[in-house]
Write a protein that holds these residues in place. Structure first.
Motif, PDB file in Angstrom:
ATOM      1  N   PRO A  39      47.580  19.904  24.346  1.00 30.93           N
ATOM      2  CA  PRO A  39      47.954  20.654  25.581  1.00 30.93           C
ATOM      3  C   PRO A  39      48.162  22.281  25.234  1.00 30.93           C
ATOM      4  N   SER A  40      48.508  22.762  24.409  1.00 30.63           N
ATOM      5  CA  SER A  40      48.441  23.940  24.042  1.00 30.63           C
ATOM      6  C   SER A  40      47.041  24.436  23.965  1.00 30.63           C
ATOM      7  N   ARG A  41      46.114  23.787  23.542  1.00 28.70           N
ATOM      8  CA  ARG A  41      44.730  24.271  23.484  1.00 28.70           C
ATOM      9  C   ARG A  41      44.184  24.607  24.717  1.00 28.70           C
ATOM     10  N   TYR A  42      44.399  23.556  25.581  1.00 28.39           N
ATOM     11  CA  TYR A  42      44.151  23.550  27.189  1.00 28.39           C
ATOM     12  C   TYR A  42      44.636  24.836  27.782  1.00 28.39           C
ATOM     13  N   THR A  43      45.955  25.128  27.357  1.00 27.24           N
ATOM     14  CA  THR A  43      46.560  26.033  27.980  1.00 27.24           C
ATOM     15  C   THR A  43      45.853  27.479  27.646  1.00 27.24           C
ATOM     16  N   VAL A  44      45.485  27.389  26.364  1.00 27.71           N
ATOM     17  CA  VAL A  44      44.808  28.596  25.895  1.00 27.71           C
ATOM     18  C   VAL A  44      43.483  28.734  26.401  1.00 27.71           C
ATOM     19  N   LEU A  45      42.707  27.795  26.493  1.00 27.93           N
ATOM     20  CA  LEU A  45      41.515  27.874  27.035  1.00 27.93           C
ATOM     21  C   LEU A  45      41.225  28.416  28.527  1.00 27.93           C
ATOM     22  N   SER A  46      42.437  27.601  29.244  1.00 28.63           N
ATOM     23  CA  SER A  46      42.766  27.997  30.685  1.00 28.63           C
ATOM     24  C   SER A  46      42.974  29.659  30.871  1.00 28.63           C
ATOM     25  N   GLY A  47      43.829  30.091  29.802  1.00 19.81           N
ATOM     26  CA  GLY A  47      44.315  31.349  30.004  1.00 19.81           C
ATOM     27  C   GLY A  47      42.948  32.219  29.737  1.00 19.81           C
ATOM     28  N   ASN A  48      42.109  32.052  28.725  1.00 19.19           N
ATOM     29  CA  ASN A  48      41.075  32.709  28.520  1.00 19.19           C
ATOM     30  C   ASN A  48      39.928  32.805  29.522  1.00 19.19           C
ATOM     31  N   CYS A  49      39.799  31.493  30.106  1.00 20.02           N
ATOM     32  CA  CYS A  49      38.966  31.440  31.551  1.00 20.02           C
ATOM     33  C   CYS A  49      39.402  32.705  32.602  1.00 20.02           C
ATOM     34  N   ARG A  50      40.747  32.477  32.748  1.00 19.68           N
ATOM     35  CA  ARG A  50      41.192  33.231  33.730  1.00 19.68           C
ATOM     36  C   ARG A  50      40.900  34.626  33.640  1.00 19.68           C
ATOM     37  N   GLU A  51      41.259  35.130  32.273  1.00 16.25           N
ATOM     38  CA  GLU A  51      41.062  36.503  31.829  1.00 16.25           C
ATOM     39  C   GLU A  51      39.627  36.915  32.106  1.00 16.25           C
ATOM     40  N   PHE A  52      38.685  35.915  31.503  1.00 14.94           N
ATOM     41  CA  PHE A  52      37.171  36.421  31.800  1.00 14.94           C
ATOM     42  C   PHE A  52      36.827  36.593  33.195  1.00 14.94           C
ATOM     43  N   ALA A  53      37.525  35.637  34.194  1.00 13.03           N
ATOM     44  CA  ALA A  53      36.870  35.767  35.347  1.00 13.03           C
ATOM     45  C   ALA A  53      37.445  37.053  36.001  1.00 13.03           C
ATOM     46  N   LEU A  54      38.772  37.606  35.865  1.00 18.50           N
ATOM     47  CA  LEU A  54      39.166  38.361  36.451  1.00 18.50           C
ATOM     48  C   LEU A  54      38.394  39.719  35.867  1.00 18.50           C
ATOM     49  N   ARG A  55      38.109  39.804  34.692  1.00 17.34           N
ATOM     50  CA  ARG A  55      37.414  40.666  33.907  1.00 17.34           C
ATOM     51  C   ARG A  55      35.876  41.053  34.344  1.00 17.34           C
ATOM     52  N   GLU A  56      35.197  39.786  34.361  1.00 18.07           N
ATOM     53  CA  GLU A  56      33.988  39.953  34.402  1.00 18.07           C
ATOM     54  C   GLU A  56      33.278  39.390  35.912  1.00 18.07           C
ATOM     55  N   LEU A  57      34.084  38.425  36.659  1.00 15.72           N
ATOM     56  CA  LEU A  57      33.429  37.716  37.820  1.00 15.72           C
ATOM     57  C   LEU A  57      34.247  38.383  39.110  1.00 15.72           C
ATOM     58  N   SER A  58      35.281  38.973  39.117  1.00 14.37           N
ATOM     59  CA  SER A  58      35.891  39.537  40.182  1.00 14.37           C
ATOM     60  C   SER A  58      34.971  40.087  41.304  1.00 14.37           C
ATOM     61  N   ASN A  59      35.226  40.102  42.670  1.00 14.47           N
ATOM     62  CA  ASN A  59      34.496  40.641  43.355  1.00 14.47           C
ATOM     63  C   ASN A  59      34.120  42.089  43.428  1.00 14.47           C
ATOM     64  N   ASP A  60      35.036  42.807  43.084  1.00  8.69           N
ATOM     65  CA  ASP A  60      35.105  44.265  42.849  1.00  8.69           C
ATOM     66  C   ASP A  60      33.934  44.558  41.840  1.00  8.69           C
ATOM     67  N   VAL A  61      34.276  43.653  40.553  1.00  9.66           N
ATOM     68  CA  VAL A  61      33.320  43.946  39.187  1.00  9.66           C
ATOM     69  C   VAL A  61      32.014  43.524  39.769  1.00  9.66           C
ATOM     70  N   VAL A  62      31.588  42.331  40.271  1.00  7.29           N
ATOM     71  CA  VAL A  62      30.405  41.943  40.454  1.00  7.29           C
ATOM     72  C   VAL A  62      29.722  43.055  41.582  1.00  7.29           C
ATOM     73  N   ALA A  63      30.203  43.413  42.594  1.00  6.00           N
ATOM     74  CA  ALA A  63      29.981  44.363  43.551  1.00  6.00           C
ATOM     75  C   ALA A  63      29.455  45.692  42.942  1.00  6.00           C
ATOM     76  N   ALA A  64      30.342  46.273  41.897  1.00  8.65           N
ATOM     77  CA  ALA A  64      30.163  47.475  41.281  1.00  8.65           C
ATOM     78  C   ALA A  64      28.654  47.054  40.400  1.00  8.65           C
ATOM     79  N   LYS A  65      28.467  46.108  39.798  1.00  8.90           N
ATOM     80  CA  LYS A  65      27.305  45.652  39.021  1.00  8.90           C
ATOM     81  C   LYS A  65      26.011  45.693  39.838  1.00  8.90           C
ATOM     82  N   TYR A  66      26.277  45.223  41.087  1.00 11.77           N
ATOM     83  CA  TYR A  66      25.122  45.170  41.910  1.00 11.77           C
ATOM     84  C   TYR A  66      24.762  46.581  42.501  1.00 11.77           C
ATOM     85  N   LEU A  67      25.645  47.226  42.705  1.00 12.03           N
ATOM     86  CA  LEU A  67      25.599  48.655  43.451  1.00 12.03           C
ATOM     87  C   LEU A  67      24.743  49.467  42.198  1.00 12.03           C
TER      88      LEU A  67
END
Length: 76
Positions: A39-67
């Motif tokens: 369960p702790s591994r699942y929690t760590v992986l989930s947290g890592n996924c969320r951090e990555f998504a916010l840092r690399e895949l948020s609407n603002d980030v993707v829009a800035a990359k397209y611009l």
């Protein structure tokens, strides 16, 4: 997931998930088991996924990359 398409760009092996080798369903099953057995591994992986998504895949980030891309194309 498997090492195909865009999966390797999103899933970092053992950091944000598990990348099974060569479309091997047995290795994929091992990966699912590896995640679910701790369960702790699942929690760590989930947290890592969320951090990555916010840092690399948020609407603002993707829009800035397209611009940035459009501006480079217009200057070329």
């Amino acid at each position: 997931g498997f090492h195909v398409g865009g999966i390797p760009e999103i899933v970092s092996h053992l950091e944000r998930g598990y990348i099974a080798s060569d479309l091997d369903p047995k290795d994929l099953a091992r990966g699912v088991q590896w995640i679910l057995e701790s369960p702790s591994r699942y929690t760590v992986l989930s947290g890592n996924c969320r951090e990555f998504a916010l840092r690399e895949l948020s609407n603002d980030v993707v829009a800035a990359k397209y611009l940035e891309l459009y501006n480079r194309i217009l200057k070329a």
